[in-house]
Write an enzyme that holds these catalytic residues in place. Sequence first.
Site, PDB file in Angstrom:
ATOM      1  N   THR A 158     118.609 -36.910 100.201  1.00 11.27           N
ATOM      2  CA  THR A 158     119.382 -35.648  99.705  1.00 11.27           C
ATOM      3  C   THR A 158     120.671 -36.081  99.910  1.00 11.27           C
ATOM      4  O   THR A 158     121.435 -36.726  99.141  1.00 11.27           O
ATOM      5  CB  THR A 158     118.757 -34.338 100.205  1.00 11.27           C
ATOM      6  OG1 THR A 158     118.906 -34.326 101.500  1.00 11.27           O
ATOM      7  CG2 THR A 158     117.609 -33.981  99.696  1.00 11.27           C
TER       8      THR A 158
ATOM      9  N   LYS B  92     114.017 -39.591 105.596  1.00 13.96           N
ATOM     10  CA  LYS B  92     115.114 -39.351 105.244  1.00 13.96           C
ATOM     11  C   LYS B  92     115.579 -38.018 105.981  1.00 13.96           C
ATOM     12  O   LYS B  92     114.866 -37.515 106.848  1.00 13.96           O
ATOM     13  CB  LYS B  92     115.142 -38.893 103.661  1.00 13.96           C
ATOM     14  CG  LYS B  92     114.255 -37.777 103.544  1.00 13.96           C
ATOM     15  CD  LYS B  92     114.636 -36.163 103.726  1.00 13.96           C
ATOM     16  CE  LYS B  92     116.113 -35.891 103.034  1.00 13.96           C
ATOM     17  NZ  LYS B  92     116.654 -34.483 103.438  1.00 13.96           N
TER      18      LYS B  92
ATOM     19  N   THR C 191     109.702 -33.857 112.161  1.00 13.36           N
ATOM     20  CA  THR C 191     111.061 -34.336 111.706  1.00 13.36           C
ATOM     21  C   THR C 191     111.204 -33.908 110.514  1.00 13.36           C
ATOM     22  O   THR C 191     110.829 -32.871 109.877  1.00 13.36           O
ATOM     23  CB  THR C 191     110.987 -35.971 111.603  1.00 13.36           C
ATOM     24  OG1 THR C 191     112.135 -36.559 111.261  1.00 13.36           O
ATOM     25  CG2 THR C 191     109.949 -36.656 110.690  1.00 13.36           C
TER      26      THR C 191
ATOM     27  N   GLU D 193     125.093 -35.725 109.328  1.00 14.21           N
ATOM     28  CA  GLU D 193     126.161 -35.519 108.306  1.00 14.21           C
ATOM     29  C   GLU D 193     127.714 -35.514 108.936  1.00 14.21           C
ATOM     30  O   GLU D 193     127.871 -35.019 109.901  1.00 14.21           O
ATOM     31  CB  GLU D 193     126.131 -33.916 107.693  1.00 14.21           C
ATOM     32  CG  GLU D 193     124.754 -34.117 106.720  1.00 14.21           C
ATOM     33  CD  GLU D 193     124.459 -32.692 106.041  1.00 14.21           C
ATOM     34  OE1 GLU D 193     123.775 -32.620 105.324  1.00 14.21           O
ATOM     35  OE2 GLU D 193     124.706 -31.451 107.071  1.00 14.21           O
TER      36      GLU D 193
ATOM     37  N   ASN E  90     129.093 -29.565 104.148  1.00 14.30           N
ATOM     38  CA  ASN E  90     128.065 -28.375 104.068  1.00 14.30           C
ATOM     39  C   ASN E  90     128.751 -26.951 103.574  1.00 14.30           C
ATOM     40  O   ASN E  90     128.349 -25.949 103.285  1.00 14.30           O
ATOM     41  CB  ASN E  90     127.611 -28.093 105.672  1.00 14.30           C
ATOM     42  CG  ASN E  90     126.524 -28.978 105.829  1.00 14.30           C
ATOM     43  OD1 ASN E  90     125.429 -29.044 105.058  1.00 14.30           O
ATOM     44  ND2 ASN E  90     126.514 -29.876 106.861  1.00 14.30           N
TER      45      ASN E  90
ATOM     46  N   SER F  37     123.322 -28.024  99.567  1.00 11.65           N
ATOM     47  CA  SER F  37     122.393 -29.187  99.736  1.00 11.65           C
ATOM     48  C   SER F  37     120.815 -28.620  99.868  1.00 11.65           C
ATOM     49  O   SER F  37     120.584 -27.228 100.127  1.00 11.65           O
ATOM     50  CB  SER F  37     122.562 -29.958 100.828  1.00 11.65           C
ATOM     51  OG  SER F  37     122.578 -29.184 101.989  1.00 11.65           O
TER      52      SER F  37
END
Lengths: 414, 414
Positions: free
Chosen positions: B162, B188, B199, B286, B409, B414
């Site tokens: 993503t 991911k 996770t 991120e 963000n 997302s």
Amino acid sequence: MNPPPIKKSPLAPAAFPELPPIPGVQLATTESGAKYRGRDDLMLAVVESGATVAGVLTQSTTAGAPVRWCRRQLEAENAPRALLVNAGNANTFTGAAGDRHLLDTCRAVAAALGCEPEQVLAASTGVIGEALPVDEIVRAVPHLASKLSDDAWERAAAAIMTTDTFAKGTTARATISGRSVTINGFAKGSGMIEPNMATMLAFLFTDAAIPRAVLQPMLTAANAQSFNAITVDGDTSTSDICLLLATGKAGNPPPASVADDTLDEFKRALDEVMLSLALQVVGDGEGAQKLIRVEVRGGENDRAAKAVAKAVANSPLVKTAIAGEDANWGRIVMAVGKSGQRVEPARLKIAIGGVPVTEAGKRIDGFDEAPLSAHLKGREIAIEVDLGLADGCARVWTCDLTHGYIDINADYRS
Amino acid sequence: MNPPPIKKSPLAPAAFPELPPIPGVQLATTESGAKYRGRDDLMLAVVESGATVAGVLTQSTTAGAPVRWCRRQLEAENAPRALLVNAGNANTFTGAAGDRHLLDTCRAVAAALGCEPEQVLAASTGVIGEALPVDEIVRAVPHLASKLSDDAWERAAAAIMTTDTFAKGTTARATISGRSVTINGFAKGSGMIEPNMATMLAFLFTDAAIPRAVLQPMLTAANAQSFNAITVDGDTSTSDICLLLATGKAGNPPPASVADDTLDEFKRALDEVMLSLALQVVGDGEGAQKLIRVEVRGGENDRAAKAVAKAVANSPLVKTAIAGEDANWGRIVMAVGKSGQRVEPARLKIAIGGVPVTEAGKRIDGFDEAPLSAHLKGREIAIEVDLGLADGCARVWTCDLTHGYIDINADYRS
């Protein structure tokens, strides 16, 4: 040594309020040379003999020297005479030297006022782990003692700021047994804010006559709903101190217990003052553009509701979504789910700005995002979470997470 | 529908590693039209009959439909045949419709492969609370089933991304009773990362022959030291799933128990694969510019040490200081102090990049900040905390907190 100039928070009040004198309280501030240049960074408050004091202090296990000193004097029930506060250096994790430096400053105040060092309360805020510039502070004390006045409230509130973008103060009146009393308070705090049993620095003064044994439970109760209900970044300071000093000059008959109903109005005024200061601290949260109120009800109990409220209020994804004015309510679902508390998705109801978003474990059918998006463009954001389990409730305030927070904390050693 | 182009993380490996075929495993990816344009967003993995599976799943109480589906199939010990993963929609907090949509996609896979829907595992990642584009996914399944191959590992890793900026994969070899076996894994994850017993999404495949009852405790143990030891933002996802599928095609004699010493080498290889993937997830945190390892020792026990390590790794003030390459070690003192664990400041030793910073409750005398500042300019930052109390220890990885996190963000749903 000064932090870079930071734009005043858009959540700041229009002006510092008019704080009246409190009989029995005098204040002075000065530029000590200890840290900042071109602004006052040292504040002395003096109360006349006969005052009482209550305090709540950080629960951090790495608390600074001033916190440990205040705790000792409060436990010993020493009669307070003065409060010395410096900004720019927290005198924390400074070893035995930090304790000696603190004592030196309290001795200097005691010598100037003619009292015992144990009657001097102290608070420090600023960088952790650097030696206190004790000589500069001791040297400034006689000057401070010579310029005490009853109207230096705004200067006092400004002298204790670090990364704050505005001085924080408020006042309220009440009557006790027919006597009019006043409460003044001022505070500082902007980052490293998730007070745990205390706040950053907040100082409250009243002319009411209230014995220590009555003052302390009132402060503790008001604190639970104000400073202990705010968070900026989830980082609990080593230096949080909130003190309430009562001079007794109003001459009201001292209440015998905290349950005394002559105190009802005073308690409301105290709650009001504490909440105003707490909201000013959140409103000056580092980089804050929006004030966020998180209300949780329907929890298994109040403690569980507060854990859910804190999980939402501390979620960086929730806070960045609000910064971006993005109606990304799924992140609230995520935060509720990670809180560790019992949740039944089918009973969970979320509303934002009064607009219901979810029902029966999913987004409301035919949901229209437009009114929610309009609410998110405002300065004050309301998130309501109903867990639908029992009667537990909690209210927590926070601010959004913006580039300003990164600017302030990645670039400036506060 | 696509997120804005984001620069590849500076912590990304030079290239996706060469993953060999795993006998008994075939993969395919496609652009389903469900979310993203111009990239694959749907992945199907198929294992031959006779495979076993183990899994760890998010402990979130608002877990998504795929998490609840996988939990049910793992508990029922249904023999796995396939795994379908879509990126861009988490199918979470989507009510009864979400469960129906999930079943529809598993039925489509079962029809294409000639197995039962309960033999199809599923995972979804992306936005929470929006209806799964089930028609697009169901329509794409026959096409996926027709193009299965044994070498689509990099495409599979890329199809499940993503906000990730690079595809994450790794491979390792081991021998069991003299038979050579391979473990491939891909994952991911970039934000909403503080896995709790699981996770984000990680999928591991091996040709080893290992019964389910032996596979599960090995996965759980490896998970504790890898995915459960990382955090990007302290936000635990609703969609975390980690699955390990073992085809048995290597022909090794199946081990009877998890204590079987023929598994020693395999366990090491599994740990290595899991840790590599976990570190790739943190390295793609991120906005991440630096990888931070927090080591805590001397705790009262391992649980206490991990709580201290997590307090440091989740502190926004510690993470922004490292982003700013600022040797602001006082913020580590603050984070240790707020952790809620027993701390005796006089015993607390902090080192950064191997450079001791504190001793006896204060900064080391004659401390030279230069080597520490040099370390902070690097990509990999090491923080060591010795509590000096007992033998508890923990190791946690995180990344710094930068403007990139806010960009991603506050601006992109997302």
